[in-house]
Design a protein around this motif. Sequence first.
Motif, PDB file in Angstrom:
ATOM      1  N   LYS A 295       0.849  -1.379  -0.649  1.00  0.00           N
ATOM      2  CA  LYS A 295       0.768   0.414   0.332  1.00  0.00           C
ATOM      3  C   LYS A 295       0.755   1.054   0.097  1.00  0.00           C
ATOM      4  O   LYS A 295       1.868   0.866   0.192  1.00  0.00           O
ATOM      5  CB  LYS A 295      -1.023  -0.262   0.940  1.00  0.00           C
ATOM      6  CG  LYS A 295      -1.713  -1.227   1.320  1.00  0.00           C
ATOM      7  CD  LYS A 295      -2.562  -1.099   2.286  1.00  0.00           C
ATOM      8  CE  LYS A 295      -3.975  -2.387   2.770  1.00  0.00           C
ATOM      9  NZ  LYS A 295      -4.842  -2.447   3.675  1.00  0.00           N
ATOM     10  N   PRO A 296       0.615   2.101  -0.486  1.00  0.00           N
ATOM     11  CA  PRO A 296       1.431   3.393  -0.129  1.00  0.00           C
ATOM     12  C   PRO A 296       1.869   4.324   0.482  1.00  0.00           C
ATOM     13  O   PRO A 296       1.235   3.977   2.164  1.00  0.00           O
ATOM     14  CB  PRO A 296      -0.209   4.600  -1.146  1.00  0.00           C
ATOM     15  CG  PRO A 296      -0.780   3.912  -1.275  1.00  0.00           C
ATOM     16  CD  PRO A 296      -0.644   2.667  -1.275  1.00  0.00           C
ATOM     17  N   ARG A 297       2.301   4.453   0.857  1.00  0.00           N
ATOM     18  CA  ARG A 297       3.357   5.326   2.292  1.00  0.00           C
ATOM     19  C   ARG A 297       2.320   5.461   2.683  1.00  0.00           C
ATOM     20  O   ARG A 297       2.257   6.553   4.566  1.00  0.00           O
ATOM     21  CB  ARG A 297       4.340   6.307   2.020  1.00  0.00           C
ATOM     22  CG  ARG A 297       6.019   4.901   1.599  1.00  0.00           C
ATOM     23  CD  ARG A 297       7.181   6.630   1.199  1.00  0.00           C
ATOM     24  NE  ARG A 297       6.049   7.465   0.067  1.00  0.00           N
ATOM     25  CZ  ARG A 297       7.467   8.447  -0.059  1.00  0.00           C
ATOM     26  NH1 ARG A 297       8.113   8.750   0.309  1.00  0.00           N
ATOM     27  NH2 ARG A 297       6.925   9.395  -1.045  1.00  0.00           N
ATOM     28  N   SER A 298       1.027   6.567   2.203  1.00  0.00           N
ATOM     29  CA  SER A 298       0.788   7.642   2.678  1.00  0.00           C
ATOM     30  C   SER A 298      -0.989   6.702   3.970  1.00  0.00           C
ATOM     31  O   SER A 298      -1.614   7.098   5.128  1.00  0.00           O
ATOM     32  CB  SER A 298      -0.747   8.098   2.719  1.00  0.00           C
ATOM     33  OG  SER A 298      -1.900   7.284   1.014  1.00  0.00           O
TER      34      SER A 298
ATOM     35  N   VAL B   5      -1.556   0.851   7.170  1.00  0.00           N
ATOM     36  CA  VAL B   5      -0.808  -0.421   7.257  1.00  0.00           C
ATOM     37  C   VAL B   5      -0.037  -0.952   5.924  1.00  0.00           C
ATOM     38  O   VAL B   5      -1.098  -0.029   4.779  1.00  0.00           O
ATOM     39  CB  VAL B   5      -1.895  -1.096   7.707  1.00  0.00           C
ATOM     40  CG1 VAL B   5      -1.496  -2.776   7.563  1.00  0.00           C
ATOM     41  CG2 VAL B   5      -2.338  -0.884   9.010  1.00  0.00           C
ATOM     42  N   ARG B   6       1.415  -0.877   5.998  1.00  0.00           N
ATOM     43  CA  ARG B   6       1.856  -0.985   4.554  1.00  0.00           C
ATOM     44  C   ARG B   6       1.720  -2.183   3.592  1.00  0.00           C
ATOM     45  O   ARG B   6       1.317  -1.978   2.565  1.00  0.00           O
ATOM     46  CB  ARG B   6       3.068  -0.706   4.939  1.00  0.00           C
ATOM     47  CG  ARG B   6       4.024   0.403   4.922  1.00  0.00           C
ATOM     48  CD  ARG B   6       2.835   1.699   4.306  1.00  0.00           C
ATOM     49  NE  ARG B   6       3.481   1.924   2.525  1.00  0.00           N
ATOM     50  CZ  ARG B   6       4.356   1.965   2.631  1.00  0.00           C
ATOM     51  NH1 ARG B   6       5.505   2.235   3.274  1.00  0.00           N
ATOM     52  NH2 ARG B   6       4.910   2.115   1.171  1.00  0.00           N
ATOM     53  N   PRO B   7       1.198  -3.872   4.452  1.00  0.00           N
ATOM     54  CA  PRO B   7       1.233  -4.813   3.901  1.00  0.00           C
ATOM     55  C   PRO B   7      -0.428  -5.083   2.832  1.00  0.00           C
ATOM     56  O   PRO B   7      -1.309  -3.869   3.152  1.00  0.00           O
ATOM     57  CB  PRO B   7       1.366  -5.692   4.516  1.00  0.00           C
ATOM     58  CG  PRO B   7       2.229  -5.590   6.010  1.00  0.00           C
ATOM     59  CD  PRO B   7       1.670  -3.700   5.639  1.00  0.00           C
TER      60      PRO B   7
ATOM     61  N   VAL C   2      15.004   7.059  -1.014  1.00  0.00           N
ATOM     62  CA  VAL C   2      13.556   7.828  -2.556  1.00  0.00           C
ATOM     63  C   VAL C   2      12.692   6.914  -1.927  1.00  0.00           C
ATOM     64  O   VAL C   2      12.612   5.712  -1.357  1.00  0.00           O
ATOM     65  CB  VAL C   2      14.417   7.408  -3.835  1.00  0.00           C
ATOM     66  CG1 VAL C   2      15.629   8.444  -3.399  1.00  0.00           C
ATOM     67  CG2 VAL C   2      14.611   5.834  -4.146  1.00  0.00           C
ATOM     68  N   GLY C   3      11.597   7.285  -2.416  1.00  0.00           N
ATOM     69  CA  GLY C   3      10.587   6.242  -2.655  1.00  0.00           C
ATOM     70  C   GLY C   3       9.757   5.653  -1.314  1.00  0.00           C
ATOM     71  O   GLY C   3      10.253   6.260  -0.166  1.00  0.00           O
ATOM     72  N   ASN C   4      10.010   4.267  -1.196  1.00  0.00           N
ATOM     73  CA  ASN C   4       9.878   3.549  -0.381  1.00  0.00           C
ATOM     74  C   ASN C   4      10.827   3.393   0.496  1.00  0.00           C
ATOM     75  O   ASN C   4      11.126   2.411   1.985  1.00  0.00           O
ATOM     76  CB  ASN C   4       9.164   2.393  -0.835  1.00  0.00           C
ATOM     77  CG  ASN C   4       7.718   2.971  -1.198  1.00  0.00           C
ATOM     78  OD1 ASN C   4       7.449   3.347  -0.223  1.00  0.00           O
ATOM     79  ND2 ASN C   4       7.401   2.248  -1.933  1.00  0.00           N
TER      80      ASN C   4
ATOM     81  N   ALA D  75       6.200  -5.113   8.748  1.00  0.00           N
ATOM     82  CA  ALA D  75       5.137  -4.190   8.910  1.00  0.00           C
ATOM     83  C   ALA D  75       5.112  -3.806   7.664  1.00  0.00           C
ATOM     84  O   ALA D  75       4.468  -3.098   6.532  1.00  0.00           O
ATOM     85  CB  ALA D  75       5.976  -2.789   9.734  1.00  0.00           C
ATOM     86  N   TRP D  76       6.416  -3.710   6.283  1.00  0.00           N
ATOM     87  CA  TRP D  76       6.099  -3.715   4.623  1.00  0.00           C
ATOM     88  C   TRP D  76       5.076  -4.017   3.565  1.00  0.00           C
ATOM     89  O   TRP D  76       4.281  -4.089   3.195  1.00  0.00           O
ATOM     90  CB  TRP D  76       7.593  -3.139   3.974  1.00  0.00           C
ATOM     91  CG  TRP D  76       8.033  -1.949   5.167  1.00  0.00           C
ATOM     92  CD1 TRP D  76       8.070  -0.626   6.136  1.00  0.00           C
ATOM     93  CD2 TRP D  76       9.077  -1.104   4.821  1.00  0.00           C
ATOM     94  NE1 TRP D  76       8.400  -0.020   6.675  1.00  0.00           N
ATOM     95  CE2 TRP D  76       9.472   0.895   4.936  1.00  0.00           C
ATOM     96  CE3 TRP D  76       9.599  -0.851   2.932  1.00  0.00           C
ATOM     97  CZ2 TRP D  76      10.246   1.524   4.599  1.00  0.00           C
ATOM     98  CZ3 TRP D  76      10.287   0.165   2.927  1.00  0.00           C
ATOM     99  CH2 TRP D  76      10.568   1.037   3.139  1.00  0.00           C
TER     100      TRP D  76
END
Length: 290
Positions: free
Chosen positions: A38-41, A44-46, A272-274, A199-200
């Motif tokens: 999922k995006p950084r915004s 929860v990222r998974p 950068v990025g993620n 977490a990611w």
Amino acid sequence: MNHVVAEPVIATPYETRVHFLGRARRTATPLRRDFVQKPRSEAVRPSVLSTFVKNRDHRGLLAYLFILAVTSKENADGWTTRLDSRVWARCFGTTENTSSDAASLGAVSKILQRLEERRLIEVQRVSRSEAAVTLLREDGSGRLYTRPGLDNKDAHIQLPHEFWTNELDAHLKLPGLAMLLVLMCEPAWFGLASERYPAWYGWSADTAERGYKELLTHQLADFRERIVKAPAAPLGYTKTHQYKLAPPFRHAPSTGGKTGRPDAVPAGGKEVGNNVEQSEPSTAASPQAG
């Protein structure tokens, strides 16, 4: 005169997949990055990919990627592919691991049901033998599917059809396939601290390590170890393992030095990025709409 009835020559699962890939008239499959992470915004990222990994649903993941690959055009039913259930069975490879036609078709039904429960597709029984599968958005939101790269700028990767024609679907296990998709979403020479994977991405560092080993075994990625000065570390330095995909797979382009998350791993380059930008220019091409 006795007539000898020849045994029918039956198309193999591989031949069936190649046929429908050719009919799609493209060389790669666009897949939104939201499927992988999922995006950084998001807090929860998974994302949806973690559901396949946690449930050890290798067959379901392959089936979903194949449905995406062959559904290349919108029609009156949306982004829909209609096939006889026995053809779906060969496409998904269920004919190879079951003892009867009924068991094979039952396996197809269960696969499609899991994908529908994850809100990735909708399934309609057109007849007793035919199933129509309609794509939904890759993030599992249940929203209508739109093709990434057409009339939108949604971040996406391109999974080359060589994944199928070179039979990597038969050789890569679930960890290897998951990490292949992850690396395609990141700039070249991607490195991440082991404690960040749950977490990611939603799976353990051990699963990630098994995936990386698979990619190296099949010569789908290169590896390097970077030693980075770290004043707070017991030894004064840390080691980072980094990976770069081999052709025909491509990394996401670098974001040009934009600041990323503070928990990215220092890798001798800029965050950068993620994650972390490589410390040397990447030669990977930017993903294009297929």
